[in-house]
Design a protein around this motif. Structure first.
Motif, short mmCIF file in Angstrom:
data_model
loop_
_atom_site.label_atom_id
_atom_site.label_comp_id
_atom_site.label_asym_id
_atom_site.label_seq_id
_atom_site.Cartn_x
_atom_site.Cartn_y
_atom_site.Cartn_z
N PRO A 36 0.81 -1.24 0.00
CA PRO A 36 0.00 0.00 0.00
C PRO A 36 0.83 1.27 0.00
O PRO A 36 0.43 2.29 -0.59
CB PRO A 36 -0.83 -0.13 1.30
N LEU A 37 2.01 1.25 0.67
CA LEU A 37 2.86 2.44 0.69
C LEU A 37 3.38 2.78 -0.70
O LEU A 37 3.33 3.94 -1.14
CB LEU A 37 4.03 2.22 1.66
N THR A 38 3.88 1.78 -1.41
CA THR A 38 4.41 2.05 -2.75
C THR A 38 3.30 2.43 -3.72
O THR A 38 3.49 3.28 -4.60
CB THR A 38 5.18 0.83 -3.29
N LYS A 39 2.12 1.81 -3.58
CA LYS A 39 1.00 2.17 -4.47
C LYS A 39 0.49 3.57 -4.17
O LYS A 39 0.01 4.27 -5.07
CB LYS A 39 -0.13 1.15 -4.34
N ARG A 40 0.58 3.98 -2.91
CA ARG A 40 0.13 5.33 -2.56
C ARG A 40 0.96 6.38 -3.25
O ARG A 40 0.47 7.44 -3.64
CB ARG A 40 0.19 5.51 -1.04
N PHE A 41 2.24 6.10 -3.42
CA PHE A 41 3.14 7.03 -4.11
C PHE A 41 3.25 6.71 -5.60
O PHE A 41 4.18 7.16 -6.27
CB PHE A 41 4.53 7.00 -3.46
N ARG A 42 2.29 5.88 -6.10
CA ARG A 42 2.20 5.53 -7.52
C ARG A 42 3.48 4.87 -8.04
O ARG A 42 3.91 5.10 -9.16
CB ARG A 42 1.84 6.76 -8.36
N LEU A 43 4.10 4.03 -7.19
CA LEU A 43 5.31 3.33 -7.57
C LEU A 43 5.05 1.86 -7.92
O LEU A 43 5.97 1.14 -8.27
CB LEU A 43 6.36 3.42 -6.46
N GLY A 44 3.80 1.41 -7.79
CA GLY A 44 3.45 0.07 -8.21
C GLY A 44 3.59 -0.97 -7.12
O GLY A 44 4.40 -0.83 -6.19
N ALA A 45 2.79 -2.04 -7.24
CA ALA A 45 2.80 -3.10 -6.23
C ALA A 45 4.07 -3.94 -6.30
O ALA A 45 4.55 -4.43 -5.27
CB ALA A 45 1.58 -4.00 -6.43
N VAL A 46 4.65 -4.11 -7.48
CA VAL A 46 5.83 -4.96 -7.63
C VAL A 46 6.99 -4.42 -6.80
O VAL A 46 7.71 -5.17 -6.13
CB VAL A 46 6.23 -5.08 -9.11
N LEU A 47 7.19 -3.10 -6.83
CA LEU A 47 8.25 -2.51 -6.02
C LEU A 47 7.99 -2.75 -4.54
O LEU A 47 8.93 -2.97 -3.77
CB LEU A 47 8.34 -1.00 -6.31
N GLY A 48 6.72 -2.72 -4.13
CA GLY A 48 6.39 -3.01 -2.74
C GLY A 48 6.78 -4.42 -2.35
O GLY A 48 7.32 -4.66 -1.25
N TYR A 49 6.52 -5.40 -3.22
CA TYR A 49 6.92 -6.78 -2.94
C TYR A 49 8.45 -6.90 -2.83
O TYR A 49 8.96 -7.58 -1.93
CB TYR A 49 6.42 -7.70 -4.05
N LEU A 50 9.17 -6.24 -3.73
CA LEU A 50 10.62 -6.31 -3.68
C LEU A 50 11.15 -5.71 -2.38
O LEU A 50 12.05 -6.29 -1.72
CB LEU A 50 11.22 -5.56 -4.87
N LEU A 51 10.62 -4.56 -1.98
CA LEU A 51 11.08 -3.92 -0.74
C LEU A 51 10.73 -4.77 0.48
O LEU A 51 11.53 -4.87 1.42
CB LEU A 51 10.44 -2.53 -0.61
N ALA A 52 9.55 -5.40 0.45
CA ALA A 52 9.17 -6.29 1.56
C ALA A 52 10.15 -7.44 1.68
O ALA A 52 10.57 -7.81 2.79
CB ALA A 52 7.75 -6.82 1.33
N GLY A 53 10.56 -8.03 0.56
CA GLY A 53 11.53 -9.12 0.59
C GLY A 53 12.88 -8.67 1.11
O GLY A 53 13.54 -9.40 1.87
N VAL A 54 13.31 -7.48 0.72
CA VAL A 54 14.60 -6.95 1.20
C VAL A 54 14.57 -6.78 2.72
O VAL A 54 15.52 -7.15 3.42
CB VAL A 54 14.93 -5.61 0.51
N VAL A 55 13.47 -6.22 3.23
CA VAL A 55 13.39 -5.91 4.66
C VAL A 55 13.35 -7.18 5.51
O VAL A 55 14.05 -7.28 6.52
CB VAL A 55 12.15 -5.03 4.95
N ILE A 56 12.55 -8.17 5.14
CA ILE A 56 12.40 -9.37 5.97
C ILE A 56 13.47 -10.41 5.69
O ILE A 56 13.60 -11.39 6.43
CB ILE A 56 11.01 -10.01 5.78
N GLY A 57 14.27 -10.22 4.65
CA GLY A 57 15.28 -11.20 4.27
C GLY A 57 16.50 -11.18 5.16
O GLY A 57 16.62 -10.35 6.08
#
Length: 608
Positions: free
Chosen positions: A22-43
């Motif tokens: 939701p954060l990346t989509k709010r800034f119109r950066l797309g859901a895919v970037l959100g998934y990538l950032l989520a993986g980086v953070v929890i990895g």
């Protein structure tokens, strides 16, 4: 993995997704970037909440398999043949030029072997389908000139990814020429067997399952087909993604196409999200600290090289202006999700080193992360802004309708007035707040402010219980988007669609919408009849001439729908039609034509 560990991992994945996307989509950066950032953070690179990435990656790659199946469903062989000029012209040149240029740079400048350079060049030539199509949909530009070119190029890239993935094990095991020949023959034989078997088995299987009238069983059958074909291809040493794509193409012309898409779509979305999370988890962020020059150099080189190759393709072959070409370059210059699969296989087959794979994966991910930012910057430079609703959508509270009307302008209002006079319950959805307010002052009931292309609003309007869906919106792109959504989620609804022009009609027919209504066609015919009468023709003769033209044009429309993606054939068919129509009317002036005209006049004339 024990149940406690599994539940903990699932909670971490879902929590990271719920926060990041939701954060990346709010800034119109797309859901895919959100998934990538989520993986980086929890990895393991940052928080280390999930350390076991191997099992996650294996499961998540099935998302790519499902994506290829859905792409195959969208591409019947007939449609692919119609689009051959843009797909196999511009798309083929883009992939070949990028593959050769990047591969040559990897061979001569980096010192990779010929096989490794070919794999690297092919993988980096591909762009992100998930990013490209999502951004086009969000900005409502999929039907624009550059949007169609982007779709054609991405389509060919998806097709090219299949043999590229299949080629990795062949290149790794081609030390002996005979074994390489055997591998190629085995691949061809398996493909032929799958195509032949699928053509004669898949449709009867789905017809048998459809008789059970169970959505759950139908969904299970669809997943069984995808997983079964992928498993058979893998057993034969061929890419599972190729099997999924072939299964989709074999079902593209079937009557179950739209229902299959709607059933597979949720699984595809979830597993693709998991795939991008696993990519983020596997990224080696330490490379940014230890070798920033290498990583940022790869990012800049990839964007610049692909951009330079895409520019002449958009300008010369695509016929785009400079602003549209810039949009195309920004969307397609990045790397793509299929590169992750290819590079991972190449490292497992020891065609490239693990360090080389990690550097390339990180560079590709950064190019994908930069794409939404570059799109926003390009839009600002070109002064293009996506449309936003002015207020919150209404809460829909109405009795079960028989008809849902999308769009309450001039067309929608007339339909609603007749339905109300007949006592037929309906719900109308209008995306213009001003139009809703004006209509409500005249006492319009069951009219709500909302976007008919939003799934949650259609559910609230009880589309599952309605019988007819009327597409009366005046925006062709919104019209097509809504038609696609209704076809996928509510295949039982009979769609009556308004069409702006012939291209709009062609695209609606492509989605399975029967007999779209051209908004000015019948009124133009009536004006033509009145014009002929004013020129002295009898009312019967004028009606005859207009009716002849109507039938001829509707037949022509169906023929042109098969070639509308081929501009050359479309122009030629229009010219031929003009000559044929002129000859038809000239034949009316011949002495023996009077009896034929009387026979035609005796046939009932369709009302305007």
């Amino acid at each position: 993995m024990d149940s406690h560990h599994f539940l903990q991992t699932a909670v971490v994945f879902l929590l990271a997704t719920v926060i990041a996307v939701p954060l990346t989509k709010r800034f119109r950066l797309g859901a895919v970037l959100g998934y990538l950032l989520a993986g980086v953070v929890i990895g393991p690179q940052l928080l280390g909440l999930v350390s076991e990435t191997g099992g996650v990656a294996a499961i998540s790659e099935f998302g790519v398999v499902l994506m290829l199946f859905v792409i195959g469903l969208e591409l019947s062989p007939q449609r692919l043949w119609v689009m051959r000029r843009s797909v196999f012209g511009t798309g083929l040149l883009q992939v070949l030029a990028s593959c050769v240029a990047i591969g040559a740079a990897a061979y001569f400048l980096v010192g990779l072997t010929g096989k490794a350079a070919a794999i690297v060049g092919g993988s980096l030539a591909l762009s992100s389908t998930a990013f490209g199509l999502q951004i086009l949909a969000e900005r409502k530009e999929a039907g624009s000139a550059y949007g169609r070119q982007v779709f054609s190029i991405l389509l060919f890239q998806d097709l090219a990814a299949i043999p590229l993935i299949a080629a990795v094990p062949l290149l790794a095991s081609s030390n002996a020429q005979n074994f390489e020949l055997f591998g190629v023959l085995r691949t061809v034989g398996v493909i032929v067997a799958v195509v032949a078997g699928g053509r004669y088995l898949l449709r009867p299987v789905f017809r048998f399952v459809a008789r059970a009238d169970s959505v759950e069983v139908f969904t299970a059958t669809a997943l069984l087909v995808v997983m079964g074909v992928a498993w058979l291809m893998e057993l034969a040493g061929v890419s599972a993604t190729l099997g999924a794509f072939l299964a989709g193409m074999l079902l593209a012309d079937s009557e179950y196409r739209h229902e299959l898409e709607s059933n597979i779509e949720p699984f595809k979305g979830l597993l693709l999200g998991l795939f991008f999370i696993s990519v983020g988890m596997s990224m080696d962020l330490s490379l940014l600290l230890h070798r920033p020059g290498l990583i940022f150099g790869l990012v800049a080189a990839l964007l610049l090289l692909k951009g330079l190759l895409l520019w002449p393709l958009g300008r010369l072959l695509g016929g785009l202006n400079r602003s549209d070409t810039l949009r195309l370059v920004v969307l397609l210059a990045c790397g793509g999700e299929f590169a992750f699969v290819v590079l991972r296989q190449a490292a497992e087959q020891q065609l490239i080193g693990v360090g080389q794979r990690d550097a390339l994966v990180l560079a590709i991910t950064l190019t994908m992360a930069l794409t939404p930012l570059l799109v926003v910057l390009a839009a600002k430079a070109l002064n293009v802004h996506p449309r936003k609703p002015g207020r919150e959508f209404d809460d829909i509270d109405a009795d079960t309708p028989r008809v849902i009307i999308a769009g309450f302008g001039r067309v929608g209002q007339i339909i609603a007035r007749v339905l109300r006079a007949q006592g037929i319950p309906f719900v109308a959805l209008e995306h213009s707040a001003e139009q809703v307010d004006v209509s409500r002052r005249f006492g319009s009931i069951n009219l709500f402010f909302g976007d008919p292309g939003r799934p949650e609003l259609l559910r609230a309007a009880q589309a599952a219980r309605a019988e007819v869906f009327v597409l009366a919106t005046d925006d062709p792109e919104a019209n097509l988007r809504t038609a696609r959504l209704v076809r996928r989620h509510y295949p039982h609804l009979k769609i009556v669609a308004r069409a702006r022009n012939r291209q709009h009609v062609f695209r609606l027919m492509d989605m399975g919408v029967d007999d779209p209504v051209r908004e000015t066609f019948h009124s133009s015919l009536k004006m033509t009849r009145k014009t002929l009468e004013a020129l002295g023709l009898s009312p019967e003769r004028a009606a005859d001439r207009v009716e002849r033209f109507r039938r001829y044009d509707e037949d022509l429309l169906k023929k042109q729908a098969l070639v509308y993606d081929d501009e050359t054939k479309l122009i030629q068919s229009t010219r031929d039609a003009l000559v044929d129509l002129q000859q038809l009317f000239e034949a009316d002036a011949e002495p023996g034509a009077e009896r034929a005209r009387e026979k035609d006049l005796a046939e009932p004339v369709r009302p305007d």
